[in-house]
Design an enzyme around this catalytic site. Structure first.
Site, PDB file in Angstrom:
ATOM      1  CB  VAL A  16      -0.972   0.002   1.212  1.00  0.00           C
ATOM      2  CG1 VAL A  16      -1.876   1.222   1.155  1.00  0.00           C
ATOM      3  CG2 VAL A  16      -1.814  -1.267   1.238  1.00  0.00           C
ATOM      4  CD  GLU A 131     -13.628   5.155   1.800  1.00  0.00           C
ATOM      5  OE1 GLU A 131     -14.350   6.091   2.140  1.00  0.00           O
ATOM      6  OE2 GLU A 131     -14.044   3.970   1.771  1.00  0.00           O
ATOM      7  CB  VAL A 134     -13.946  -0.746   4.940  1.00  0.00           C
ATOM      8  CG1 VAL A 134     -15.075  -1.687   4.532  1.00  0.00           C
ATOM      9  CG2 VAL A 134     -13.847  -0.662   6.458  1.00  0.00           C
ATOM     10  N   GLY A 136     -10.674  -1.745   0.357  1.00  0.00           N
ATOM     11  CA  GLY A 136      -9.598  -1.205  -0.487  1.00  0.00           C
ATOM     12  C   GLY A 136      -9.990   0.074  -1.214  1.00  0.00           C
ATOM     13  CG  ASP A 203      -8.882  -8.135   6.485  1.00  0.00           C
ATOM     14  OD1 ASP A 203      -8.142  -7.212   6.841  1.00  0.00           O
ATOM     15  OD2 ASP A 203      -9.580  -8.080   5.444  1.00  0.00           O
ATOM     16  CE  LYS A 207     -10.623  -5.248   4.816  1.00  0.00           C
ATOM     17  NZ  LYS A 207     -10.213  -6.222   3.809  1.00  0.00           N
TER      18      LYS A 207
HETATM   19  P1  NAP Z   1       3.273  -4.773   3.696  1.00  0.00           P
HETATM   20  O1  NAP Z   1       3.354  -4.990   2.235  1.00  0.00           O
HETATM   21  O2  NAP Z   1       3.663  -5.863   4.620  1.00  0.00           O
HETATM   22  O3  NAP Z   1       4.146  -3.461   4.028  1.00  0.00           O
HETATM   23  C1  NAP Z   1       4.409  -3.028   5.315  1.00  0.00           C
HETATM   24  C2  NAP Z   1       5.445  -1.905   5.259  1.00  0.00           C
HETATM   25  O4  NAP Z   1       5.629  -1.372   6.557  1.00  0.00           O
HETATM   26  C3  NAP Z   1       6.827  -2.358   4.781  1.00  0.00           C
HETATM   27  O5  NAP Z   1       7.412  -1.348   3.992  1.00  0.00           O
HETATM   28  C4  NAP Z   1       7.621  -2.552   6.079  1.00  0.00           C
HETATM   29  O6  NAP Z   1       9.001  -2.277   5.951  1.00  0.00           O
HETATM   30  C5  NAP Z   1       6.991  -1.485   6.948  1.00  0.00           C
HETATM   31  N1  NAP Z   1       7.005  -1.834   8.373  1.00  0.00           N
HETATM   32  C6  NAP Z   1       6.265  -2.778   8.993  1.00  0.00           C
HETATM   33  N2  NAP Z   1       6.493  -2.761  10.330  1.00  0.00           N
HETATM   34  C7  NAP Z   1       7.395  -1.776  10.548  1.00  0.00           C
HETATM   35  C8  NAP Z   1       8.034  -1.258  11.706  1.00  0.00           C
HETATM   36  N3  NAP Z   1       7.787  -1.760  12.925  1.00  0.00           N
HETATM   37  N4  NAP Z   1       8.890  -0.214  11.550  1.00  0.00           N
HETATM   38  C9  NAP Z   1       9.158   0.293  10.342  1.00  0.00           C
HETATM   39  N5  NAP Z   1       8.579  -0.155   9.199  1.00  0.00           N
HETATM   40  C10 NAP Z   1       7.727  -1.175   9.306  1.00  0.00           C
HETATM   41  O7  NAP Z   1       1.788  -4.359   4.108  1.00  0.00           O
HETATM   42  P2  NAP Z   1       0.637  -3.798   3.160  1.00  0.00           P
HETATM   43  O8  NAP Z   1      -0.009  -4.925   2.426  1.00  0.00           O
HETATM   44  O9  NAP Z   1       1.123  -2.630   2.411  1.00  0.00           O
HETATM   45  O10 NAP Z   1      -0.449  -3.351   4.269  1.00  0.00           O
HETATM   46  C11 NAP Z   1      -0.275  -2.188   5.023  1.00  0.00           C
HETATM   47  C12 NAP Z   1      -1.579  -1.850   5.733  1.00  0.00           C
HETATM   48  O11 NAP Z   1      -2.605  -1.601   4.763  1.00  0.00           O
HETATM   49  C13 NAP Z   1      -2.139  -2.963   6.618  1.00  0.00           C
HETATM   50  O12 NAP Z   1      -2.787  -2.366   7.726  1.00  0.00           O
HETATM   51  C14 NAP Z   1      -3.160  -3.650   5.720  1.00  0.00           C
HETATM   52  O13 NAP Z   1      -4.175  -4.305   6.460  1.00  0.00           O
HETATM   53  C15 NAP Z   1      -3.713  -2.466   4.991  1.00  0.00           C
HETATM   54  N6  NAP Z   1      -4.314  -2.760   3.693  1.00  0.00           N
HETATM   55  C16 NAP Z   1      -3.661  -3.553   2.820  1.00  0.00           C
HETATM   56  C17 NAP Z   1      -4.215  -3.758   1.552  1.00  0.00           C
HETATM   57  C18 NAP Z   1      -3.523  -4.596   0.534  1.00  0.00           C
HETATM   58  O14 NAP Z   1      -4.100  -4.822  -0.540  1.00  0.00           O
HETATM   59  N7  NAP Z   1      -2.319  -5.095   0.799  1.00  0.00           N
HETATM   60  C19 NAP Z   1      -5.456  -3.177   1.226  1.00  0.00           C
HETATM   61  C20 NAP Z   1      -6.099  -2.373   2.189  1.00  0.00           C
HETATM   62  C21 NAP Z   1      -5.517  -2.165   3.411  1.00  0.00           C
HETATM   63  P3  NAP Z   1       9.949  -3.164   5.012  1.00  0.00           P
HETATM   64  O15 NAP Z   1       9.510  -2.860   3.599  1.00  0.00           O
HETATM   65  O16 NAP Z   1      11.337  -2.673   5.273  1.00  0.00           O
HETATM   66  O17 NAP Z   1       9.712  -4.588   5.405  1.00  0.00           O
HETATM   67  N1  HSE Z   2      -5.826  -8.582   3.133  1.00  0.00           N
HETATM   68  C1  HSE Z   2      -6.877  -7.693   2.745  1.00  0.00           C
HETATM   69  C2  HSE Z   2      -7.765  -8.386   1.751  1.00  0.00           C
HETATM   70  C3  HSE Z   2      -6.300  -6.438   2.165  1.00  0.00           C
HETATM   71  O1  HSE Z   2      -7.376  -9.423   1.212  1.00  0.00           O
HETATM   72  O2  HSE Z   2      -8.878  -7.903   1.521  1.00  0.00           O
HETATM   73  C4  HSE Z   2      -7.348  -5.382   1.877  1.00  0.00           C
HETATM   74  O3  HSE Z   2      -7.898  -4.894   3.067  1.00  0.00           O
END
Ligand code: NAP
Ligand code: HSE
Length: 435
Positions: A16, A131, A134, A136, A203, A207
């Site tokens: 993200v 936003e 929930v 995406g 998750d 939401k």
């Molecule tokens: P991700 O790919 O695992 O990325 C997490 C990022 O945060 C990485 O850059 C990581 O650093 C950094 N990080 C994690 N813990 C840290 C710490 N303690 N100190 C410093 N940096 C730290 O996660 P993501 O999928 O982007 O998700 C992020 C958030 O968005 C979550 O809350 C998730 O539920 C939400 N979300 C995700 C999606 C989706 O489609 N993925 C959709 C909606 C919402 P490094 O890169 O160095 O490891």
């Molecule tokens: N892990 C979540 C999903 C990311 O699969 O819907 C989006 O919130």
């Protein structure tokens, strides 16, 4: 006239965070002329500075020191996209206390501590927007709290987890096995860092808790929402569902009856002709019923870098635009929950699909039907799947049962499982109650 520049600190540069950065840089011109402000990412916090990243940003922006953002007086808005509860919650709290506006995609934190952080933001006269937490990229929270806010809602039903929807779609349409589909969802960045959160329904529960706050003004803590994931769903269930005219989806549902609200997250049989049945792969949809608008459904990509980045940047710009004229603290999307007219009343009643394996002999069907009847459960339809008779002795019996509580159903099934002619109760899946 020189445009105002708003400085952003990005906590996280994973799926993200990098999608957000890419969206801000790719659409910088559009952002600037539609909002009248320029956005500049000043610092990016990551855990591992040496990691190779698919999306690049100038090396000087990266830091592994949270204080470079949280204690930086030049940063106006903090975007939290780290994931997990700690330290994400602590950083958001610190940012708000330091007078910084916060945007987050973190449903775990908002479902758990949204009311506290909202109050804190109000107290410190800053914005808190979420936003992307929930569905995406689907702007459901904005829609519920702005254009649809005049409605009294009676139902919210959603497919709100992209990972599980991707897995179920691939199992149903491409005959893919569960593990391969999960691995693909992970490699495309849809899954949580620990995918148990997705497949076990945690998750979706987070939401749903946020959706309930937004639509009904009622706080139901995530741990109080009855929850079941998709790990017990088999290919056989998916094939049987199709034979009965259904597809299986992980549904998050809240229904209001006068002054009570029932809700759950569970796999459910959705009729193939219902719009929710057409929601595939990482797409999400939220179906709401309001007393003025009647039915409305919002549909779009619920996970992934750019769709989620779109929602994060949307929030950022909402704040940036208001910040430029000094009203950013008025952009908090949801009131603190205090609907005294509504009480949470558990899971409620559902129809169910049951698949059990029993000996092919006289009297079996009668005894099972009588037991369901003893518990006040109606048999709506029944199929004896003789074609798939197993080991010469056992035959799958498939029932669609009328509305009952899960507790009463479990009691009936426990009694049925004690019959010596019953080998196994293979599946218990709810049948969605939908308009
Ligand atoms: P991700 O790919 O695992 O990325 C997490 C990022 O945060 C990485 O850059 C990581 O650093 C950094 N990080 C994690 N813990 C840290 C710490 N303690 N100190 C410093 N940096 C730290 O996660 P993501 O999928 O982007 O998700 C992020 C958030 O968005 C979550 O809350 C998730 O539920 C939400 N979300 C995700 C999606 C989706 O489609 N993925 C959709 C909606 C919402 P490094 O890169 O160095 O490891
Ligand atoms: N892990 C979540 C999903 C990311 O699969 O819907 C989006 O919130």
């Amino acid at each position: 006239m020189k445009k105002k520049t708003i400085k952003v600190g990005l906590l996280g540069f994973g799926t993200v965070g990098s999608g957000t950065y890419r969206m801000l840089t790719t659409n910088a011109n559009t952002i600037s002329y539609t909002t009248g402000v320029s956005i500049e990412v000043s610092k990016i916090l990551v855990r591992d500075l040496s990691k190779k990243r698919e999306i690049s940003a100038p090396a000087a922006l990266f830091t592994d020191q949270p204080d470079d953002i949280l204690k930086n007086p030049d940063i106006d808005i903090v975007v939290e996209v780290l994931g997990g509860v700690h330290p994400a919650f602590d950083y958001m709290e610190e940012a708000i206390k330091a007078g910084k506006h916060v945007v987050t995609a973190n449903k775990a934190v908002i479902a758990k501590d949204g009311p506290y952080l909202t109050n804190l933001a109000l107290e410190h006269k800053v914005a808190l927007r979420y936003e992307a937490s929930v569905a995406g990229g689907v702007p459901i929270l904005n829609a519920l709290s702005t254009s649809l806010q005049a409605n009294e809602f009676t139902e919210i039903t959603g497919i709100v987890n992209g990972t599980t929807n991707y897995i179920l779609t691939q199992m149903a349409e491409n005959d893919m096995d569960y593990e391969t589909a999960l691995k693909q969802a992970q490699s495309m960045g849809f899954a949580e860092a620990d995918p148990t959160g997705d497949v076990e329904g945690f998750d979706a529960v987070n939401k749903l808790s946020i959706l309930i706050s937004t639509a009904f003004g009622l706080r139901v803590a995530p741990e109080d929402i009855p929850r079941e994931g998709i790990t017990n769903i088999t290919k056989e269930d998916i094939i049987c569902a199709k034979q009965f005219g259904f597809t299986i989806k992980l549904l998050a549902q809240a229904r209001r009856y006068r002054n009570t609200l029932e809700c759950h997250v569970q796999p459910a049989m959705v009729p193939l002709d219902h719009p929710l049945a057409t929601v595939k792969n990482e797409f999400n949809a939220v179906f709401a019923k309001g007393n003025a608008l009647d039915n409305v459904m919002l549909y779009g990509k619920g996970a992934g870098a750019m769709p989620t980045g779109s929602a994060v940047v949307g929030d950022l710009l909402e704040i940036a635009r208001a910040y430029a004229v000094g009203t950013a603290d008025k952009t908090i999307p949801t009131a603190v929950n205090d609907n005294v007219n509504l009480k949470f009343d558990g899971e409620g009643q559902n129809m169910y699909y049951i698949n059990l394996l029993a000996e092919d002999m006289t009297g079996v069907l009668g005894k099972i039907a009588t037991t369901f009847g003893d518990y006040g459960i109606a048999v709506k339809s029944f199929v004896q799947n003789t074609a798939s008779k197993q080991s010469g002795r056992y035959v799958p019996l498939i029932y669609i049962l009328g509305e009952t509580t899960r507790e009463r159903l479990n009691d009936a099934l426990e009694e049925i499982s004690k019959f010596t002619f019953v080998k196994e109760i293979k599946s218990v899946i709810s049948v969605a109650a939908l308009d």
